[in-house]
Write a protein that holds these residues in place. Structure first.
Motif, PDB file in Angstrom:
ATOM      1  N   THR A 154      56.640  44.033  49.626  1.00  0.00           N
ATOM      2  CA  THR A 154      56.189  45.265  50.270  1.00  0.00           C
ATOM      3  C   THR A 154      56.506  46.463  49.383  1.00  0.00           C
ATOM      4  O   THR A 154      57.584  46.539  48.785  1.00  0.00           O
ATOM      5  N   VAL A 155      55.549  47.381  49.328  1.00  0.00           N
ATOM      6  CA  VAL A 155      55.760  48.653  48.653  1.00  0.00           C
ATOM      7  C   VAL A 155      55.696  49.747  49.711  1.00  0.00           C
ATOM      8  O   VAL A 155      54.936  49.650  50.680  1.00  0.00           O
ATOM      9  N   TYR A 156      56.502  50.769  49.517  1.00  0.00           N
ATOM     10  CA  TYR A 156      56.625  51.845  50.500  1.00  0.00           C
ATOM     11  C   TYR A 156      56.287  53.189  49.875  1.00  0.00           C
ATOM     12  O   TYR A 156      56.373  53.378  48.664  1.00  0.00           O
ATOM     13  N   LEU A 157      55.907  54.107  50.730  1.00  0.00           N
ATOM     14  CA  LEU A 157      55.764  55.498  50.319  1.00  0.00           C
ATOM     15  C   LEU A 157      56.437  56.353  51.384  1.00  0.00           C
ATOM     16  O   LEU A 157      55.941  56.472  52.505  1.00  0.00           O
ATOM     17  N   GLN A 158      57.588  56.895  51.019  1.00  0.00           N
ATOM     18  CA  GLN A 158      58.298  57.803  51.908  1.00  0.00           C
ATOM     19  C   GLN A 158      57.781  59.216  51.654  1.00  0.00           C
ATOM     20  O   GLN A 158      57.814  59.699  50.526  1.00  0.00           O
ATOM     21  N   MET A 159      57.296  59.843  52.704  1.00  0.00           N
ATOM     22  CA  MET A 159      56.714  61.181  52.581  1.00  0.00           C
ATOM     23  C   MET A 159      57.496  62.147  53.449  1.00  0.00           C
ATOM     24  O   MET A 159      57.573  61.957  54.670  1.00  0.00           O
TER      25      MET A 159
ATOM     26  N   TRP B 238      42.275  46.813  46.737  1.00  0.00           N
ATOM     27  CA  TRP B 238      42.613  47.931  47.613  1.00  0.00           C
ATOM     28  C   TRP B 238      42.915  47.416  49.017  1.00  0.00           C
ATOM     29  O   TRP B 238      42.305  46.458  49.479  1.00  0.00           O
ATOM     30  N   GLY B 239      43.815  48.110  49.689  1.00  0.00           N
ATOM     31  CA  GLY B 239      44.009  47.863  51.101  1.00  0.00           C
ATOM     32  C   GLY B 239      42.949  48.597  51.896  1.00  0.00           C
ATOM     33  O   GLY B 239      42.094  49.293  51.341  1.00  0.00           O
ATOM     34  N   GLN B 240      43.027  48.454  53.208  1.00  0.00           N
ATOM     35  CA  GLN B 240      42.031  49.069  54.074  1.00  0.00           C
ATOM     36  C   GLN B 240      42.311  50.550  54.332  1.00  0.00           C
ATOM     37  O   GLN B 240      41.435  51.280  54.799  1.00  0.00           O
ATOM     38  N   GLY B 241      43.506  50.979  54.002  1.00  0.00           N
ATOM     39  CA  GLY B 241      43.895  52.368  54.179  1.00  0.00           C
ATOM     40  C   GLY B 241      44.577  52.631  55.509  1.00  0.00           C
ATOM     41  O   GLY B 241      44.368  51.903  56.493  1.00  0.00           O
TER      42      GLY B 241
ATOM     43  N   ARG C 113      56.857  57.091  56.746  1.00  0.00           N
ATOM     44  CA  ARG C 113      57.004  56.072  55.720  1.00  0.00           C
ATOM     45  C   ARG C 113      55.864  55.078  55.851  1.00  0.00           C
ATOM     46  O   ARG C 113      55.716  54.419  56.880  1.00  0.00           O
ATOM     47  N   LEU C 114      55.082  55.000  54.806  1.00  0.00           N
ATOM     48  CA  LEU C 114      53.986  54.041  54.760  1.00  0.00           C
ATOM     49  C   LEU C 114      54.479  52.742  54.130  1.00  0.00           C
ATOM     50  O   LEU C 114      55.332  52.756  53.245  1.00  0.00           O
ATOM     51  N   SER C 115      53.916  51.651  54.602  1.00  0.00           N
ATOM     52  CA  SER C 115      54.223  50.336  54.049  1.00  0.00           C
ATOM     53  C   SER C 115      52.934  49.654  53.609  1.00  0.00           C
ATOM     54  O   SER C 115      51.875  49.881  54.209  1.00  0.00           O
ATOM     55  N   CYS C 116      53.059  48.831  52.590  1.00  0.00           N
ATOM     56  CA  CYS C 116      51.934  48.010  52.132  1.00  0.00           C
ATOM     57  C   CYS C 116      52.465  46.605  51.916  1.00  0.00           C
ATOM     58  O   CYS C 116      53.254  46.367  51.000  1.00  0.00           O
ATOM     59  N   ALA C 117      52.038  45.696  52.772  1.00  0.00           N
ATOM     60  CA  ALA C 117      52.433  44.296  52.657  1.00  0.00           C
ATOM     61  C   ALA C 117      51.437  43.560  51.777  1.00  0.00           C
ATOM     62  O   ALA C 117      50.225  43.601  52.031  1.00  0.00           O
TER      63      ALA C 117
ATOM     64  N   GLN D 194      44.070  34.321  47.964  1.00  0.00           N
ATOM     65  CA  GLN D 194      43.313  35.541  48.184  1.00  0.00           C
ATOM     66  C   GLN D 194      44.272  36.732  48.260  1.00  0.00           C
ATOM     67  O   GLN D 194      45.238  36.718  49.010  1.00  0.00           O
ATOM     68  N   VAL D 195      43.970  37.739  47.454  1.00  0.00           N
ATOM     69  CA  VAL D 195      44.819  38.931  47.436  1.00  0.00           C
ATOM     70  C   VAL D 195      44.599  39.745  48.703  1.00  0.00           C
ATOM     71  O   VAL D 195      43.461  40.003  49.104  1.00  0.00           O
ATOM     72  N   GLN D 196      45.708  40.133  49.324  1.00  0.00           N
ATOM     73  CA  GLN D 196      45.624  41.012  50.498  1.00  0.00           C
ATOM     74  C   GLN D 196      46.647  42.119  50.367  1.00  0.00           C
ATOM     75  O   GLN D 196      47.802  41.866  49.989  1.00  0.00           O
ATOM     76  N   LEU D 197      46.219  43.325  50.692  1.00  0.00           N
ATOM     77  CA  LEU D 197      47.092  44.485  50.761  1.00  0.00           C
ATOM     78  C   LEU D 197      46.856  45.124  52.123  1.00  0.00           C
ATOM     79  O   LEU D 197      45.739  45.513  52.437  1.00  0.00           O
ATOM     80  N   VAL D 198      47.902  45.212  52.914  1.00  0.00           N
ATOM     81  CA  VAL D 198      47.757  45.710  54.277  1.00  0.00           C
ATOM     82  C   VAL D 198      48.701  46.880  54.488  1.00  0.00           C
ATOM     83  O   VAL D 198      49.925  46.702  54.511  1.00  0.00           O
ATOM     84  N   GLU D 199      48.116  48.056  54.648  1.00  0.00           N
ATOM     85  CA  GLU D 199      48.915  49.264  54.861  1.00  0.00           C
ATOM     86  C   GLU D 199      49.226  49.465  56.338  1.00  0.00           C
ATOM     87  O   GLU D 199      48.462  49.041  57.210  1.00  0.00           O
ATOM     88  N   SER D 200      50.329  50.141  56.587  1.00  0.00           N
ATOM     89  CA  SER D 200      50.697  50.527  57.942  1.00  0.00           C
ATOM     90  C   SER D 200      51.610  51.751  57.867  1.00  0.00           C
ATOM     91  O   SER D 200      52.080  52.116  56.788  1.00  0.00           O
ATOM     92  N   GLY D 201      51.835  52.359  59.034  1.00  0.00           N
ATOM     93  CA  GLY D 201      52.776  53.464  59.102  1.00  0.00           C
ATOM     94  C   GLY D 201      52.164  54.844  59.188  1.00  0.00           C
ATOM     95  O   GLY D 201      52.889  55.842  59.326  1.00  0.00           O
TER      96      GLY D 201
END
Length: 115
Positions: free
Chosen positions: A77-82, A105-108, A19-23, A1-8
């Motif tokens: 993990t993918v990141y977004l540095q803002m 999609w992740g949950q946001g 910095r956002l993370s997506c596991a 099962q595909v899961q994308l979990v954002e945090s940060g």
């Protein structure tokens, strides 16, 4: 099962950084194109950045100069540095990947830029 979990996400003052993370799990991450999108309050979801063999960032609102997408394939993990965040960056930020023909999609994670 595909899961994308954002945090940060969180509350940050104008000019600050996050910095956002997506596991990711449930698919072969290192071969997958990963994206970040965002949805400001009352507006449509908009593309922010993509990473695969190259990096592409939306140049709307100078995101290209302030946001950096990156990935760690060892951590799936993918990141977004803002950096230099502005009030107009306030939005729910989503991680996205198209996996086996499906939009995933992740949950946001909420980012609020305010003093």
């Amino acid at each position: 099962q595909v899961q994308l979990v954002e945090s940060g996400g969180g509350l940050v003052q104008p000019g600050g950084s996050l910095r956002l993370s997506c596991a990711a799990s449930g698919f072969t991450f290192r071969y997958s194109t990963m994206m970040w999108y965002r949805q400001p309050p009352g507006k449509e979801r908009e593309w922010v950045a993509t990473i695969d063999s190259a990096v592409r960032t939306n140049d709307l609102d100078s995101m290209k100069d302030r946001f950096t997408i990156s990935r760690d394939n060892a951590k799936n993990t993918v990141y977004l540095q803002m950096n230099s965040l502005k009030p107009e960056d306030t939005a729910v930020y989503y991680c996205y990947a198209r996996i086996r023909g499906n939009d995933c999609w992740g949950q946001g994670t909420q980012v609020t830029v305010s003093s």
